[in-house]
Design an enzyme around this catalytic site. Structure first.
Site, PDB file in Angstrom:
ATOM      1  N   ARG A 155       0.832  -1.211   0.000  1.00 42.74           N
ATOM      2  CA  ARG A 155       0.000   0.000   0.000  1.00 42.74           C
ATOM      3  C   ARG A 155       0.864   1.258   0.000  1.00 42.74           C
ATOM      4  NH1 ARG A 155      -1.720   2.498   4.325  1.00 42.74           N
ATOM      5  NH2 ARG A 155      -2.057   0.668   5.633  1.00 42.74           N
TER       6      ARG A 155
ATOM      7  N   TYR B 205     -16.239  15.714 -16.182  1.00 45.38           N
ATOM      8  CA  TYR B 205     -16.658  14.324 -16.022  1.00 45.38           C
ATOM      9  C   TYR B 205     -17.714  14.220 -14.910  1.00 45.38           C
ATOM     10  CZ  TYR B 205     -16.169   9.346 -14.914  1.00 45.38           C
ATOM     11  OH  TYR B 205     -16.405   8.028 -14.660  1.00 45.38           O
TER      12      TYR B 205
ATOM     13  N   ASP C  76      -7.354  17.431 -15.562  1.00 42.84           N
ATOM     14  CA  ASP C  76      -7.661  16.045 -15.912  1.00 42.84           C
ATOM     15  C   ASP C  76      -7.319  15.883 -17.401  1.00 42.84           C
ATOM     16  OD1 ASP C  76      -8.884  13.656 -16.692  1.00 42.84           O
ATOM     17  OD2 ASP C  76     -10.592  13.917 -15.332  1.00 42.84           O
TER      18      ASP C  76
ATOM     19  N   LYS D 120      -8.387   4.597 -19.228  1.00 40.92           N
ATOM     20  CA  LYS D 120      -8.715   4.995 -20.601  1.00 40.92           C
ATOM     21  C   LYS D 120      -7.477   4.855 -21.492  1.00 40.92           C
ATOM     22  CE  LYS D 120     -12.545   5.909 -18.454  1.00 40.92           C
ATOM     23  NZ  LYS D 120     -12.824   7.216 -17.887  1.00 40.92           N
TER      24      LYS D 120
HETATM   25  C1  LIG Z   1     -13.353   7.794 -16.732  1.00 39.44           C
HETATM   26  C2  LIG Z   1     -12.925   9.153 -16.338  1.00 39.44           C
HETATM   27  C3  LIG Z   1     -12.603   9.450 -15.017  1.00 39.44           C
HETATM   28  C4  LIG Z   1     -12.753   8.443 -13.900  1.00 39.44           C
HETATM   29  O1  LIG Z   1     -11.846   7.407 -14.023  1.00 39.44           O
HETATM   30  P1  LIG Z   1     -12.111   5.902 -13.463  1.00 39.44           P
HETATM   31  O2  LIG Z   1     -10.875   5.193 -13.856  1.00 39.44           O
HETATM   32  O3  LIG Z   1     -13.368   5.410 -14.098  1.00 39.44           O
HETATM   33  O4  LIG Z   1     -12.261   6.043 -11.977  1.00 39.44           O
HETATM   34  C5  LIG Z   1     -12.154  10.735 -14.722  1.00 39.44           C
HETATM   35  N1  LIG Z   1     -12.048  11.671 -15.681  1.00 39.44           N
HETATM   36  C6  LIG Z   1     -12.359  11.422 -16.967  1.00 39.44           C
HETATM   37  C7  LIG Z   1     -12.223  12.508 -17.980  1.00 39.44           C
HETATM   38  C8  LIG Z   1     -12.804  10.158 -17.335  1.00 39.44           C
HETATM   39  O5  LIG Z   1     -13.133   9.920 -18.613  1.00 39.44           O
END
Ligand SMILES: *Cc1c(COP(=O)(O)O)cnc(C)c1O
Length: 376
Positions: free
Chosen positions: A42, A95, A167, A192
Site C-alpha cells: 500500500r 466528467y 484532468d 482509458k
Molecule cells: C473515466 C474518467 C474518469 C474516472 O476514471 P475511473 O478510472 O473510471 O475512476 C475521470 N475523468 C475522466 C475525464 C474520465 O473519462
C-alpha cells in the site's frame, strides 16, 4: 540458480502485499534511505512505482502517484491542496464522476464547489472566493470535446493564487502536457488511453514539484488509494504503445468525423480536428496536430433513432467507457451525465440525440462501412 542470476527484461509482477526484512537494521534502512527498499505494497510496490514513473516521465513531472482508479486520482489531487473550509472552482464541462465527488461527498467534508462556464474560464474575477484553493478542468471536455487554453487558464489561476489541476484523460500527454503549460497537478483515468485496452481500472496523478509529489504519496498511502501490482503491470504494458495508439486513434477519428459531418442523418459533429470546431486553431497548436479518438455527434432527439443506430452498429458496441483499442459508443444523457441537473444538461446541450464515439484503431474503412450501415 540464485535469484540474483535472473535478469528479466520486463519487470515481473511483484504480487505480494508485504516485503521481508532480515533484522532491525534492515527495517531501519527502509526509513533512513527512502526508495532503497519496500515495506508494504500500500505504501509502495515495484509495479506501481514503475507505472508512476512512466506517467511522470510522459507528463514531465517531479513525481507521481498510481491510484486504484481515475476517481481516486481526482480525490488525491483535491486532497493535495484542500481542507475543510476551502473552496474549489470546477469547469462546468466536467466528467460526471468529478461533479458527483465534489457535490455529494466533498461538500459534506466542508469543501465547497462552484462551477465556471466554459466562456468564463479566462476571467475568474467573479468566481474566486477568499478560500479558493484550486481550479479543476479537463484539457478536452466530455462529451463536447471543448478544448481549454491551458496556458491562459494557468496564468489566470496563478494571478489569483489558485492552483490549476488538469484532468488530461481525453488528451493524453502524447497530445498535450499540461504541466508544461503551467498546471500544478495533472491526473489521469489510466483506465482509458494510458492503459488503453479496456481491461484495467487505474489512475495516476503527476505533480509539478517534489513537495507536491511527496504530499501526493502520503495521501495515497494514508487514504489507501494506491494501485495493485497486477493492474500496475497491465497499465505499464499498455503504455508502451501509447504514442502509436494515440496517433492511430486520432487518424481514424478524423476520418470518422469527416464522414459523419457529411452524412445527412447527422445534425452536428463535435471533434477538434474539424475546421468547423470552435477551438480548432487552439487545439491544433496545443495538441501538435493530434485530436484524440473521442468525438460526439447529434442525431435527431428521438430515443428510437438512437436505439436503431446502436442496434445496427456492429463495430461500436454501446459500452459506457472509452479509449480502448476497440471502438465503442456511449450516450452521455443515459450514462456519464445522468447526475447533472436538467438545467446543467440544457446548458451543455446534452440531449437524447447526442451520441459519443470512442474511435478505436481498427481499419478505418471497416468503421466507416459500419457507420454507413447503422445510419442508413
Ligand atoms: C473515466 C474518467 C474518469 C474516472 O476514471 P475511473 O478510472 O473510471 O475512476 C475521470 N475523468 C475522466 C475525464 C474520465 O473519462
Amino acid at each position: 540458480m540464485t535469484p540474483t542470476a535472473i535478469h528479466p527484461k520486463i519487470t515481473p509482477i511483484y504480487q505480494t502485499s508485504v516485503f521481508k526484512f532480515d533484522d532491525l537494521d534492515a527495517v531501519q534502512q527502509y526509513f533512513d534511505e527512502p526508495g532503497s527498499r519496500y515495506l508494504y505494497s500500500r505504501n509502495g510496490n515495484p509495479n506501481s512505482d514503475e507505472l508512476a514513473a512512466a506517467v511522470n516521465q510522459w507528463e514531465g513531472g517531479a513525481g507521481a502517484l498510481a491510484t486504484g482508479s481515475g476517481m481516486a486520482a481526482i480525490f488525491a489531487a483535491l486532497m493535495t491542496y484542500c481542507q475543510a473550509g476551502d473552496h474549489v472552482l470546477c469547469a462546468a464541462d466536467i466528467y460526471g464522476g468529478s461533479a458527483a465527488l465534489l457535490n455529494l461527498e466533498l461538500s459534506r467534508l466542508g469543501i465547497s464547489v462552484s462551477y465556471v462556464p466554459f466562456e468564463e474560464l479566462y476571467d475568474l474575477n467573479s468566481h474566486v472566493q477568499p478560500g479558493t484553493k484550486l481550479l479543476l478542468c479537463e484539457t478536452m471536455s466530455n462529451p463536447l470535446l471543448r478544448v481549454v487554453n491551458l496556458r491562459a487558464i494557468a496564468e489566470e489561476c496563478h494571478r489569483h493564487g489558485v492552483k490549476l489541476v488538469v484532468d488530461n484523460t481525453f488528451a493524453t500527454p502524447v497530445i498535450t502536457k499540461p504541466l508544461a503549460h503551467g498546471a500544478n497537478l495533472v491526473l489521469h483515468s489510466v483506465t482509458k488511453y494510458l492503459a488503453g485496452h479496456s481491461d484495467v481500472t487505474a489512475g495516476a496523478v503527476v505533480a509539478g514539484t517534489p513537495e507536491d509529489a511527496a504530499r501526493l504519496r502520503q495521501i495515497g498511502t494514508v487514504f489507501g488509494l494506491t494501485l495493485s501490482p497486477m493492474e500496475s503491470w497491465l497499465s505499464v504494458r499498455g503504455m508502451k504503445t501509447l504514442r502509436l495508439r494515440v496517433a492511430a486513434h486520432s487518424y481514424n477519428a478524423q476520418q470518422v468525423a469527416e464522414f459523419l459531418e457529411a452524412h445527412p442523418a447527422v445534425e452536428a459533429v463535435y471533434y477538434p480536428g474539424l475546421p468547423t470546431h470552435p477551438q480548432h486553431v487552439l487545439a491544433t497548436g496545443q495538441g501538435h496536430g493530434l485530436f484524440s479518438g473521442m468525438l460526439s455527434f447529434r442525431l435527431p432527439d428521438d430515443a428510437a433513432v438512437v436505439n436503431r443506430f446502436m442496434q445496427r452498429s456492429q463495430r461500436f458496441p454501446f459500452a459506457p467507457s472509452l479509449a480502448g483499442v476497440d471502438s465503442s459508443c456511449s450516450h452521455p444523457l443515459y450514462t456519464s451525465h445522468r447526475a447533472l441537473t436538467d438545467e446543467q444538461r440544457a446548458d451543455l446541450g446534452i440531449t437524447v440525440g447526442l451520441v459519443r464515439l470512442s474511435v478505436g484503431i481498427e481499419p478505418v474503412e471497416e468503421l466507416l462501412a459500419d457507420l454507413a450501415h447503422a445510419l442508413s
